[in-house]
Every structure is written in C-alpha cells, then in structure tokens.
Scaffold this motif. Structure first.
Motif, PDB file in Angstrom:
ATOM      1  N   LEU A  14       4.122  11.116  12.179  1.00  0.00           N
ATOM      2  CA  LEU A  14       3.789  10.014  11.290  1.00  0.00           C
ATOM      3  C   LEU A  14       5.020   9.663  10.457  1.00  0.00           C
ATOM      4  O   LEU A  14       5.149  10.030   9.289  1.00  0.00           O
ATOM      5  N   THR A  15       5.954   8.967  11.071  1.00  0.00           N
ATOM      6  CA  THR A  15       7.176   8.526  10.402  1.00  0.00           C
ATOM      7  C   THR A  15       6.930   7.179   9.732  1.00  0.00           C
ATOM      8  O   THR A  15       5.862   6.564   9.887  1.00  0.00           O
ATOM      9  N   PHE A  16       7.939   6.696   8.998  1.00  0.00           N
ATOM     10  CA  PHE A  16       7.819   5.372   8.393  1.00  0.00           C
ATOM     11  C   PHE A  16       7.589   4.316   9.477  1.00  0.00           C
ATOM     12  O   PHE A  16       6.756   3.418   9.330  1.00  0.00           O
ATOM     13  N   ALA A  17       8.326   4.427  10.579  1.00  0.00           N
ATOM     14  CA  ALA A  17       8.196   3.436  11.652  1.00  0.00           C
ATOM     15  C   ALA A  17       6.805   3.489  12.280  1.00  0.00           C
ATOM     16  O   ALA A  17       6.170   2.444  12.519  1.00  0.00           O
ATOM     17  N   ALA A  18       6.312   4.714  12.543  1.00  0.00           N
ATOM     18  CA  ALA A  18       4.988   4.855  13.150  1.00  0.00           C
ATOM     19  C   ALA A  18       3.900   4.317  12.223  1.00  0.00           C
ATOM     20  O   ALA A  18       2.957   3.650  12.655  1.00  0.00           O
ATOM     21  N   GLY A  19       4.038   4.604  10.922  1.00  0.00           N
ATOM     22  CA  GLY A  19       3.061   4.102   9.959  1.00  0.00           C
ATOM     23  C   GLY A  19       3.070   2.589   9.897  1.00  0.00           C
ATOM     24  O   GLY A  19       2.014   1.956   9.828  1.00  0.00           O
ATOM     25  N   LEU A  20       4.276   1.994   9.920  1.00  0.00           N
ATOM     26  CA  LEU A  20       4.374   0.536   9.877  1.00  0.00           C
ATOM     27  C   LEU A  20       3.717  -0.118  11.082  1.00  0.00           C
ATOM     28  O   LEU A  20       3.029  -1.135  10.965  1.00  0.00           O
ATOM     29  N   ARG A  21       3.940   0.462  12.247  1.00  0.00           N
ATOM     30  CA  ARG A  21       3.316  -0.102  13.457  1.00  0.00           C
ATOM     31  C   ARG A  21       1.801  -0.066  13.340  1.00  0.00           C
ATOM     32  O   ARG A  21       1.109  -1.011  13.741  1.00  0.00           O
ATOM     33  N   THR A  31      12.839   1.506  11.740  1.00  0.00           N
ATOM     34  CA  THR A  31      12.071   1.115  10.554  1.00  0.00           C
ATOM     35  C   THR A  31      12.518  -0.249  10.047  1.00  0.00           C
ATOM     36  O   THR A  31      11.691  -1.104   9.679  1.00  0.00           O
ATOM     37  N   ALA A  32      13.846  -0.482  10.019  1.00  0.00           N
ATOM     38  CA  ALA A  32      14.378  -1.761   9.545  1.00  0.00           C
ATOM     39  C   ALA A  32      13.878  -2.915  10.415  1.00  0.00           C
ATOM     40  O   ALA A  32      13.508  -3.977   9.897  1.00  0.00           O
ATOM     41  N   GLU A  33      13.857  -2.721  11.727  1.00  0.00           N
ATOM     42  CA  GLU A  33      13.427  -3.789  12.644  1.00  0.00           C
ATOM     43  C   GLU A  33      11.953  -4.129  12.447  1.00  0.00           C
ATOM     44  O   GLU A  33      11.567  -5.308  12.476  1.00  0.00           O
ATOM     45  N   ILE A  34      11.112  -3.104  12.224  1.00  0.00           N
ATOM     46  CA  ILE A  34       9.681  -3.364  12.036  1.00  0.00           C
ATOM     47  C   ILE A  34       9.455  -4.102  10.712  1.00  0.00           C
ATOM     48  O   ILE A  34       8.632  -5.019  10.627  1.00  0.00           O
ATOM     49  N   CYS A  35      10.196  -3.698   9.659  1.00  0.00           N
ATOM     50  CA  CYS A  35      10.106  -4.399   8.378  1.00  0.00           C
ATOM     51  C   CYS A  35      10.489  -5.864   8.551  1.00  0.00           C
ATOM     52  O   CYS A  35       9.813  -6.775   8.038  1.00  0.00           O
ATOM     53  N   LEU A  36      11.564  -6.091   9.285  1.00  0.00           N
ATOM     54  CA  LEU A  36      12.057  -7.446   9.514  1.00  0.00           C
ATOM     55  C   LEU A  36      11.032  -8.276  10.284  1.00  0.00           C
ATOM     56  O   LEU A  36      10.731  -9.428   9.937  1.00  0.00           O
ATOM     57  N   ARG A  37      10.466  -7.684  11.332  1.00  0.00           N
ATOM     58  CA  ARG A  37       9.485  -8.373  12.153  1.00  0.00           C
ATOM     59  C   ARG A  37       8.240  -8.727  11.329  1.00  0.00           C
ATOM     60  O   ARG A  37       7.690  -9.829  11.451  1.00  0.00           O
ATOM     61  N   ALA A  38       7.813  -7.787  10.464  1.00  0.00           N
ATOM     62  CA  ALA A  38       6.637  -8.043   9.623  1.00  0.00           C
ATOM     63  C   ALA A  38       6.905  -9.176   8.649  1.00  0.00           C
ATOM     64  O   ALA A  38       6.052 -10.049   8.421  1.00  0.00           O
ATOM     65  N   ALA A  39       8.124  -9.190   8.076  1.00  0.00           N
ATOM     66  CA  ALA A  39       8.467 -10.255   7.127  1.00  0.00           C
ATOM     67  C   ALA A  39       8.513 -11.614   7.810  1.00  0.00           C
ATOM     68  O   ALA A  39       8.110 -12.624   7.227  1.00  0.00           O
ATOM     69  N   LEU A  40       9.016 -11.647   9.053  1.00  0.00           N
ATOM     70  CA  LEU A  40       9.141 -12.910   9.777  1.00  0.00           C
ATOM     71  C   LEU A  40       7.803 -13.421  10.296  1.00  0.00           C
ATOM     72  O   LEU A  40       7.682 -14.595  10.657  1.00  0.00           O
ATOM     73  N   THR A  41       6.801 -12.536  10.347  1.00  0.00           N
ATOM     74  CA  THR A  41       5.490 -12.944  10.873  1.00  0.00           C
ATOM     75  C   THR A  41       4.454 -13.116   9.771  1.00  0.00           C
ATOM     76  O   THR A  41       3.244 -12.994  10.014  1.00  0.00           O
ATOM     77  N   GLY A  42       4.924 -13.355   8.530  1.00  0.00           N
ATOM     78  CA  GLY A  42       3.990 -13.750   7.479  1.00  0.00           C
ATOM     79  C   GLY A  42       3.537 -12.662   6.536  1.00  0.00           C
ATOM     80  O   GLY A  42       2.503 -12.837   5.884  1.00  0.00           O
ATOM     81  N   HIS A  43       4.262 -11.558   6.434  1.00  0.00           N
ATOM     82  CA  HIS A  43       3.886 -10.485   5.511  1.00  0.00           C
ATOM     83  C   HIS A  43       4.954 -10.327   4.431  1.00  0.00           C
ATOM     84  O   HIS A  43       6.144 -10.541   4.686  1.00  0.00           O
ATOM     85  N   LEU A  44       4.525  -9.906   3.259  1.00  0.00           N
ATOM     86  CA  LEU A  44       5.468  -9.550   2.201  1.00  0.00           C
ATOM     87  C   LEU A  44       5.740  -8.060   2.317  1.00  0.00           C
ATOM     88  O   LEU A  44       4.816  -7.239   2.284  1.00  0.00           O
ATOM     89  N   VAL A  45       7.015  -7.690   2.454  1.00  0.00           N
ATOM     90  CA  VAL A  45       7.394  -6.295   2.681  1.00  0.00           C
ATOM     91  C   VAL A  45       8.315  -5.838   1.550  1.00  0.00           C
ATOM     92  O   VAL A  45       9.307  -6.501   1.239  1.00  0.00           O
ATOM     93  N   LEU A  46       7.999  -4.715   0.945  1.00  0.00           N
ATOM     94  CA  LEU A  46       8.832  -4.121  -0.104  1.00  0.00           C
ATOM     95  C   LEU A  46       9.304  -2.754   0.342  1.00  0.00           C
ATOM     96  O   LEU A  46       8.517  -1.969   0.903  1.00  0.00           O
ATOM     97  N   SER A  47      10.584  -2.445   0.111  1.00  0.00           N
ATOM     98  CA  SER A  47      11.114  -1.155   0.501  1.00  0.00           C
ATOM     99  C   SER A  47      12.347  -0.822  -0.322  1.00  0.00           C
ATOM    100  O   SER A  47      12.728  -1.576  -1.230  1.00  0.00           O
ATOM    101  N   LEU A  57       3.021  -5.052   2.555  1.00  0.00           N
ATOM    102  CA  LEU A  57       3.400  -3.731   3.055  1.00  0.00           C
ATOM    103  C   LEU A  57       4.457  -3.124   2.133  1.00  0.00           C
ATOM    104  O   LEU A  57       5.358  -3.822   1.663  1.00  0.00           O
ATOM    105  N   MET A  58       4.327  -1.833   1.872  1.00  0.00           N
ATOM    106  CA  MET A  58       5.358  -1.131   1.128  1.00  0.00           C
ATOM    107  C   MET A  58       5.807   0.083   1.926  1.00  0.00           C
ATOM    108  O   MET A  58       4.980   0.877   2.378  1.00  0.00           O
ATOM    109  N   VAL A  59       7.123   0.220   2.117  1.00  0.00           N
ATOM    110  CA  VAL A  59       7.703   1.339   2.865  1.00  0.00           C
ATOM    111  C   VAL A  59       8.599   2.116   1.914  1.00  0.00           C
ATOM    112  O   VAL A  59       9.474   1.528   1.259  1.00  0.00           O
ATOM    113  N   GLY A  60       8.376   3.404   1.837  1.00  0.00           N
ATOM    114  CA  GLY A  60       9.133   4.222   0.886  1.00  0.00           C
ATOM    115  C   GLY A  60      10.630   4.050   0.978  1.00  0.00           C
ATOM    116  O   GLY A  60      11.320   3.925  -0.027  1.00  0.00           O
ATOM    117  N   GLU A  61      11.161   4.029   2.203  1.00  0.00           N
ATOM    118  CA  GLU A  61      12.612   3.899   2.379  1.00  0.00           C
ATOM    119  C   GLU A  61      12.927   3.474   3.807  1.00  0.00           C
ATOM    120  O   GLU A  61      12.263   3.916   4.752  1.00  0.00           O
TER     121      GLU A  61
END
Length: 578
Positions: A389-396, A416-432, A406-410
């Motif tokens: 259960l890594t940051f990337a796995a949790g984000l998926r 992890t960076a790519e998933i954050c980016l993809r989420a932001a581009l598809t209509g989500h607010l992401v904080l990390s 979405l909030m990601v600890g780090e």
C-alpha cells in the motif's frame, strides 16, 4: 537553628487552616493501623498536597521551603558532606545534606518535627542541624541526582525498586561479569521491572512533563554511564534531568509495552504507538526504536490534536500569499504543492487546507505516512509499503472511489507524480508535498523525476515553500534598534524589532511557540509558459517575484518587523545567519 519542640504537625496544619479537626482525627486513627507518619497519612488521604504541607511547616516553624525546580536542592561542592551523612542514612531517612559551615550543617528534609531524626543527625555529624523543608518528591529526585549516578546497581529513582541484598564485592563482581560478557537480564526480569509501580510512575511523569512543556518529541538515548533524555520544544532539543542509568532497560520496556512492541526484539528497529489522556486532552504518541551501540534509542512523537491549528492566518499566512492560496484551493481542479524540509510544518498547512475544503458535498480522501491527526469528514488512509500500500497504489485506488479532492503525503517517485498529474488533469484537486528549498525549485524537482513539461504546465496551480520560526516570548521580549549595517544589508522595513531575553514562562529561551513563514508562488500566464519551456528554477523565481511573490526571507523579516519573531530566527531559517 533549633526546632520548636512544643509544636506538633497536626497543630501546625490546623493553625494554617489546611485541615479540619475531623480530618486530623481520621488521619490519626488510620495512622495507628498503618504505622506511617502523620504527614504521609494526610497526603494519602488527599487532605492536602505535598507543597501545602511543606509550605505550612516552613511558615509555622520559620524554616526555608526549598524547590528542586529552582535549583535550591543542589548540595555544595564539599566531599565532607557525604562522609558526615552516609548514603544509607540519606536514602532510608530521606534527608539530604546541602552545606556545612563550621559546626552547622544545613540539611533538606520533609519533617523537621521528627525530633528523633534531628537528634540522630546531630549525634552522627557532631554539628548543629539547620533544617530546610522540601517536598518528598523533590527530595527523592534530588537524592537520586546526587547519589544515583555513582553505581549502576543502586536503588532506582525515588526508590523505584530494590537491588537484592548482598555484599558490595558481589555486586561489583556481577557488574564486571555482565560487562565483559555483554549480557543483560532475562526478558522476563526486564518486563517485570517495567511493570513495577514506580517505573510506571516514572514513565508517566516524563510523559506529563513533556506534554506540559509543549514538547513535540521525547528522545531517550543510552550511553555507557548515563542516560540522555531530551525534549524537542519549539524545534530545539532541550535536555531534562535523567534517571539512574540502570533504569534504561526498564523504562524502554515500559514504553514498548505501552506501544504494543516486542520487548524481546532489540536488534531491529520497531514502530508502535499508544494514546494518553491528560484532563480533557487526548494525545497520540508514536514510538520508534532503533538499535544503537549501547542499547536502544527511543523517540516518542507527541501529537496533541488540541494544539493543531487549522486556520491559515493562525499558522502565519498573510497578505498576497494568503489570498493566493485561498484562491488556489477553491479551484475545481489542479495540483498544489507544499515544499520544505522535514519539520517545517507542511502537514499542518495541508490539514488547514483540507479543513477549509471539507464539506458534505465533497469526497475528500488522503493517503499519509503516517496519519498524524485524524480529522472528521476526511477519509484518511495509512500507507503501508511493506504490504504494497504505497502512495501510488493508494492513489490508484482513490481514483476508483469517486473523489473530489485528493491529498498525498509526499511525492517521492515518478509513479506517484504521474498519478497526481493525471488526477489533476482529469478534474480533481490534488494536494501534496515535496522536499525542495524554495517554491520555484519544486518545478525542477518534478521535471527531474521525469514529468514532461507540457503536462506539468497546465496542471500546476500553486507551490508554497515554508519554514517554521520561533515566536518571541510576549512576557520578556525586549525592543531594540538593529545595527545600521544590518538594516542596509537586509533592507529592513520600518517596524518595531524585538530580541529574546528569557524568563520562566519561556524556560529562559526567549521564545515560546512557533509560526510559519511562506513563499507562495501562484502559477499564472508567464510562469505557465516558462514551465512548458523547461527553464531553470532561477528564471521561474524571478518571474514569480515580478508578479509580487514574497520570498521566505522577506516573509521572515516582515514578521520580525511586526515583533512576532526575531531577525536571528528569520535569517537562521532561510539563509543561515545575519
């Protein structure tokens, strides 16, 4: 000084109005069955406190009342004191010789009305006895501070437990054998010691002291002939009086038992935790142990939710930076990063943002390592890399949970960076968060991880770098005029500048509490273009400055000019020195 022999303890306390006739009679009746001293009986019945008892005796008898916290129970540097009153008498009678002047001996004790003790001391030392009064708790700690460090097998702090009675040579021989063979008592024996009432009380006292001192961490470290205990207060480690070294294993085992850790495992790092309640406050404690040369080092992180600040202004945001971050978190989608070193307050700022955003109409999910504070209305997940259960796995997984925010600890890796980016581009607010020195460097860091500039440019909304500086103590800070050379070099704005002085309220540090300083970079037109071009962070920073961004140093100087912190703190947190 001679004791007034016609006075009795009960009469003294009644005259001071601390106990009633009925309470005294009850205590006397109980004393007859227990054989304990009247003062101890009254304390056990909770008819008065130790301090009340000691102050009353001092007032009525004309004897000084001494406190350990004020350094008034430190014996003079005189080797003859220990010869005059043997350690056995000191411990058994609870009396501590403080100083000697010709034929007069000043001693600290709890009951100067104990005429038998006073007479024995006079005959033993050949001196007239000049008593001063101390509480039993202070006196026992002072005795241990003087005598407890001389022999690893002497009694524990405040009589925690007794060493089996045997000859002195046998004890010395046992120490040598244990040292040479590098062995230690069996786990069962250590666990039994850890569960002793006095060891339990000792650990409780350390925790209470840490909580009341506003400590964020407790460090317990073993060394060959001593134990080091330090509290991290306002970001700096401060030593506290340690217990006797031979208590180390019992103390650590007690903490590990509370944290549900394996007390038999001393070769590998361990993590655990527990909670305590102090009045109405509930404090979560995270425990971490690592094996070191002389045993195990323990660090306890204290997380007091009552101290959690969830307001941007209270954590230090102001001016244009405050307006920018409030605008950014109100966006429908995008990527927001907080940057700074460990311990710079990034998590607190994230929680403040989530607290502002939480709403029954929003689905907010976070993955953290660890979850420091639990906040109602937010679905918080603890990362567990050991089970996948890594940051990337949790984000998926989050993206399949219909999230809004979405909030990601780090962000630590490209995945992890790519998933954050993809989420932001598809209509989500992401904080990390990221670990960079300033706001503009976050862009470089993401590009170095492998993120494409043309993808980062449209998704990044805001980057805020931050540090923590200590607040000046309001009780003792003093106003001054900075040197003209510093004013010119730092281009100091007009204001009222203060420097630390130190008082009891701030533990003589001159500071009490901390506040954030911020460098908030809002990503707009020109900066979007520069990111897409993949330019250096220096160019991006200059563009942000042109748009009105205040640097970390400027933010610190602004707070110094307002009298919130000192110039030393502002420079120390940003450029290292004045």
């Amino acid at each position: 000084m001679e004791v007034k022999t016609h006075l009795k303890l009960g009469d003294v306390l009644r005259k001071e109005g601390l106990i009633t006739e009925v309470q005294l009679e009850k205590a006397i009746q109980l004393q007859k069955t227990t054989g304990k001293r009247l003062g101890e009986t009254l304390l056990n019945l909770q008819f008065l406190t130790e301090v009340q008892l000691a102050e009353a005796l001092g007032h009525q008898l004309g004897f000084p009342f001494r406190r350990l916290s004020k350094g008034e129970l430190n014996p003079a540097d005189d080797p003859s004191l220990k010869k005059l009153v043997p350690e056995k008498t000191v411990r058994s009678q609870r009396v501590l010789p403080l100083s000697r002047s010709q034929k007069s001996l000043t001693v600290a004790l709890t009951d100067p009305l104990d005429l038998i003790l006073m007479d024995n001391l006079k005959r033993m030392t050949g001196c007239s006895i000049n008593p001063v009064i101390a509480t039993e708790t202070d006196l026992l700690q002072a005795i241990e501070a003087v005598y407890g460090k001389e022999n690893l097998l002497k009694e524990a702090v405040a009589g925690t437990y007794d060493v089996p009675s045997r000859g002195k040579e046998a004890l010395i021989e046992q120490v040598e054998i244990l040292t040479s063979q590098e062995t230690e008592p069996p786990t069962e024996e250590i666990e039994q010691q850890a569960r002793e009432a006095q060891v339990v009380r000792l650990v409780d006292l350390f925790l209470i002291e840490a909580i009341n001192s506003r400590a964020s961490d407790i460090h317990i470290e073993p060394y060959p002939n001593q134990v080091s205990i330090r509290f991290r207060i306002d970001g700096l480690l401060q030593p506290v009086d340690p217990p006797s070294p031979h208590l180390m294993r019992a103390i650590i085992s007690r903490i590990k038992i509370l944290a549900k850790m394996d007390i038999a495992e001393k070769r590998l790092p361990q993590d655990g935790g527990f909670s305590v309640k102090l009045g109405e406050r509930k404090i979560d404690l995270r425990v971490s142990t690592i094996p070191v040369v002389y045993g195990e080092k323990v660090v306890v992180r204290l997380l007091d939710k009552s101290n959690l600040i969830l307001d941007f202004k209270e954590i230090g945001m102001e001016g244009q930076g405050l307006l920018d971050i409030e605008e950014a978190i109100s966006a429908a989608y995008g990527l927001i990063f907080l940057t700074g070193p460990t311990g710079s307050g990034k998590s607190t700022t994230l929680y403040a943002a989530l607290n502002r955003l939480r709403n029954p109409s929003k689905n907010i999910v976070s993955i953290e390592d660890p979850v420091e504070y639990k906040i109602d209305g937010i679905n918080q997940v603890q990362a567990k890399p050991q089970i996948g259960l890594t940051f990337a796995a949790g984000l998926r997984a989050f993206l399949r949970q219909d999230p809004d925010i979405l909030m990601v600890g780090e962000v630590r890796d490209l995945e992890t960076a790519e998933i954050c980016l993809r989420a932001a581009l598809t209509g989500h607010l992401v904080l990390s968060t990221l670990h960079t020195n300033d706001a503009a460097s976050a862009v470089t860091r993401l590009l170095d991880l492998g993120i494409e500039p043309f993808l980062l440019s449209p998704s990044l909304v805001l980057v805020a770098a931050q540090r923590l500086v200590r607040r000046l103590c309001e009780e003792c800070k003093e106003r001054y005029e900075p040197l003209s050379s510093i004013q010119e070099k730092a281009k100091l704005p007009a204001g009222q500048y203060y420097r630390p002085k130190g008082c009891a309220a701030c533990r003589h540090t001159g500071y009490r509490g901390r506040i954030g300083i911020f460098e908030v970079m809002r990503v707009r037109n020109k900066i979007h273009d520069l990111i897409a071009q993949g330019v250096r962070s220096e160019i991006i920073k200059e563009a942000a400055r042109e748009q009105g961004m205040q640097t970390l140093l400027e933010s610190g100087i602004t707070k110094a000019a307002a009298g919130v912190t000192s110039l030393e703190e502002a420079f120390g947190a940003t450029v290292g020195r004045l």
